[in-house]
Design a protein around this motif. Structure first.
Motif, short mmCIF file in Angstrom:
data_model
loop_
_atom_site.label_atom_id
_atom_site.label_comp_id
_atom_site.label_asym_id
_atom_site.label_seq_id
_atom_site.Cartn_x
_atom_site.Cartn_y
_atom_site.Cartn_z
N MET A 183 2.79 -48.58 -39.66
CA MET A 183 3.71 -48.68 -40.79
C MET A 183 3.36 -47.71 -41.91
O MET A 183 3.73 -47.91 -43.06
CB MET A 183 3.75 -50.12 -41.30
N MET A 184 2.64 -46.63 -41.55
CA MET A 184 2.29 -45.66 -42.58
C MET A 184 2.11 -44.28 -41.97
O MET A 184 1.94 -44.13 -40.77
CB MET A 184 0.99 -46.07 -43.30
N SER A 185 2.17 -43.27 -42.82
CA SER A 185 1.97 -41.88 -42.39
C SER A 185 1.03 -41.20 -43.36
O SER A 185 0.85 -41.62 -44.50
CB SER A 185 3.30 -41.12 -42.36
N ASP A 186 0.41 -40.12 -42.90
CA ASP A 186 -0.40 -39.28 -43.75
C ASP A 186 0.53 -38.56 -44.74
O ASP A 186 1.68 -38.24 -44.41
CB ASP A 186 -1.13 -38.26 -42.88
N ILE A 187 0.07 -38.28 -45.95
CA ILE A 187 0.93 -37.63 -46.94
C ILE A 187 1.16 -36.16 -46.61
O ILE A 187 2.08 -35.54 -47.15
CB ILE A 187 0.36 -37.74 -48.37
N VAL A 203 -9.96 -42.70 -36.79
CA VAL A 203 -8.65 -42.23 -37.26
C VAL A 203 -8.70 -42.04 -38.77
O VAL A 203 -9.33 -42.82 -39.49
CB VAL A 203 -7.56 -43.24 -36.87
N TYR A 204 -8.01 -41.00 -39.24
CA TYR A 204 -8.02 -40.66 -40.66
C TYR A 204 -6.60 -40.58 -41.19
O TYR A 204 -5.71 -40.03 -40.55
CB TYR A 204 -8.70 -39.30 -40.85
N ARG A 205 -6.39 -41.15 -42.38
CA ARG A 205 -5.14 -40.97 -43.11
C ARG A 205 -5.47 -40.70 -44.57
O ARG A 205 -6.30 -41.40 -45.16
CB ARG A 205 -4.24 -42.22 -43.03
N VAL A 206 -4.85 -39.71 -45.14
CA VAL A 206 -5.02 -39.46 -46.57
C VAL A 206 -3.79 -39.99 -47.30
O VAL A 206 -2.66 -39.66 -46.95
CB VAL A 206 -5.28 -37.96 -46.87
N LEU A 207 -4.01 -40.86 -48.27
CA LEU A 207 -2.92 -41.51 -49.00
C LEU A 207 -2.65 -40.83 -50.34
O LEU A 207 -1.53 -40.87 -50.85
CB LEU A 207 -3.27 -42.99 -49.25
#
Length: 380
Positions: free
Chosen positions: A189-193, A234-238
């Motif tokens: 329910m989210m994506s990297d910016i 796993v990496y996501r930048v918000l």
């Protein structure tokens, strides 16, 4: 007989067993699951069900996807636990639609592969199925494929035939509760910016679609492969930004796996030419170049002019804006990180247009999360 299908893991074994019990019956599949969130996940499960039905020689129909209407149907039940009243209402929505589809196709009987799911209450499904069948002048077929080792055989068959084995039931409410219980963020329910291609975002649904597309390509070419799971960080930048001393944003690109706990002020950047692990031909060019990287005494951040990135990865980005609009692949970012900071580093690497002096500060809000991710391994 019409068979409502929820996913390939449940349906593949269920349909195989149903064919044994009703050898003279023509089975028709109906994939109707507006509960599945998001739409990309719904589509991935449908395409995997389609592959399964083709393997079993079963005709398949696709129902409409209207999640908003489904949500209206479960209003007030959002906080119900798995196997609770929200699930019962969800059964009703899908089975009523399936009964109507059976009538439309001239079928006299129907059933659902939900009966094979260990995540569902089988006896409640029997009750709901009988009631809905009676309302529509049909017969609901009740079959138990779970007992006497059925669940184990189902899982073994799913692995043998390289099916997509999803890691949550389907709806966004169950997904949220499941991830909370696991103490994880719901990456679905989210994506990297960043504008990085979604199939490059580890743990995302688009990446799963890409992976199973590779599986289908190898199937079409009759090439052997192994569908394996690998554990990744796993990496996501918000949130990510670089600011000057007046709190004005400086154009920048934050490299993947950059980590920072809070806003960090850099009073001075020291520009130098560090020793890098490069092939000899590239190393010779590097030593003759005027390329330098920025370091500071108080923090582990590394500042990299765009010219250094272009040199190290043989790119031709003109400015940070172009880099953001047509970003590198994740593999390229990891390769760049390896060159300047090491394989397993997580320090911030901040790419900028040009070398500059003066006080700056940066903010990075990011997520690091372990995930099991499918990989297709072609065989020689």
């Amino acid at each position: 007989m019409l068979v409502h299908i929820c996913c390939s893991v449940d349906s593949h074994y269920f349909l195989s067993e149903l064919q044994k019990v009703y050898p003279d019956e023509k089975l028709v599949g109906y994939f109707y699951n507006p509960n599945i969130h998001p739409k990309a996940e719904h589509d991935l499960r449908y395409y995997d069900v389609k592959r399964s039905c083709e393997m079993l020689g079963i005709e398949l129909f696709l129902g409409e996807y209207d999640e908003a209407k489904w949500c209206e149907g479960v209003v007030g039940l959002e906080d119900e636990p798995e196997k609770g009243e929200r699930c019962v209402k969800c059964f009703d929505i899908r089975l009523v639609k399936s009964a109507k589809k059976a009538h439309e196709l001239g079928e006299r009987r129907f059933t659902t592969t939900l009966l094979s799911s260990p995540m569902k209450e089988q006896q409640r499904l029997f009750i709901e199925g009988d009631r809905i069948a009676q309302d529509h002048g049909l017969e609901f077929i009740k079959i138990d494929v779970r007992s006497k080792g059925g669940v184990q055989r189902q899982n073994a068959l799913a692995k043998k035939d390289n099916l997509y084995r999803q890691n949550y039931c389907g709806c966004k409410f169950a997904l949220s509760k499941q991830r909370d219980k696991q103490q994880k963020v719901s990456l679905e329910m989210m994506s990297d910016i960043s504008q990085k291609a979604q199939e490059q975002q580890l743990g995302g649904i688009q990446e799963r679609i890409h992976t199973f597309g590779l599986r289908d390509d190898l199937d079409a070419k009759n090439r052997g492969y192994i569908l394996a799971q690998r554990r990744f960080l796993v990496y996501r930048v918000l949130k990510a930004r670089l600011l000057d001393s007046q709190n004005q944003i400086i154009p920048s690109y934050i490299l993947s796996y950059s980590h920072s706990k809070k806003r960090t002020k850099i009073p001075e950047i020291i520009w130098a030419k560090p020793e890098l692990s490069l092939p000899k031909n590239l190393l010779d060019q590097y030593l003759k170049s005027d390329i330098s990287l920025g370091f500071c005494m108080q923090d582990s951040a590394i500042f990299m002019p765009l010219s250094a990135l272009n040199f190290l990865l043989d790119k031709e980005f003109k400015n940070i804006s172009e880099l953001k609009n047509t970003p590198m692949s994740l593999d390229e970012e990891c390769e760049l990180r390896k060159i300047v900071s090491g394989d397993h580093s997580q320090n911030p690497i901040i790419i900028i247009d040009n070398v500059f002096d003066g006080e700056v500060s940066y903010e990075i809000e990011s997520i690091f999360q372990e995930e099991n991710i499918f990989r297709v391994v072609p065989l020689m």
